[in-house]
Enzyme design. Structure first.
Site, mmCIF file in Angstrom:
data_model
loop_
_atom_site.group_PDB
_atom_site.id
_atom_site.type_symbol
_atom_site.label_atom_id
_atom_site.label_comp_id
_atom_site.label_asym_id
_atom_site.label_seq_id
_atom_site.Cartn_x
_atom_site.Cartn_y
_atom_site.Cartn_z
ATOM 1 N N SER A 96 0.789 -1.228 0.000
ATOM 2 C CA SER A 96 0.000 0.000 0.000
ATOM 3 C C SER A 96 0.823 1.281 0.000
ATOM 4 C CB SER A 96 -0.962 0.004 1.193
ATOM 5 O OG SER A 96 -0.247 -0.074 2.391
ATOM 6 N N THR A 97 2.126 1.187 0.132
ATOM 7 C CA THR A 97 2.961 2.379 0.016
ATOM 8 C C THR A 97 4.193 2.053 -0.816
ATOM 9 O OG1 THR A 97 4.381 2.007 1.939
ATOM 10 C CG2 THR A 97 2.288 3.135 2.335
#
Length: 56
Positions: free
Chosen positions: A7-8
């Protein structure tokens, strides 16, 4: 087809990729998106492949 996503952009896909390869996945789609992103081309491609194989 395997699918790996974090997610990052700071996170690493390495562990997911290692496990997918360990269990024999040769084609793997990788993505890095925030959890709020709804448009994930790789996920959509994966879902399309699954649907085509299940409903054919």
């Amino acid at each position: 087809m395997g699918y790996a996503c974090v997610s990052t952009t700071d996170q690493n896909l390495g562990r997911q990729l290692s496990m997918l390869k360990k269990y024999g996945w040769e084609k793997i789609i990788e993505e890095k998106f925030t959890g709020t992103m709804k448009d994930r081309p790789g996920l959509q491609t994966s879902m399309n492949v699954i649907q085509a194989n299940v409903f054919s």
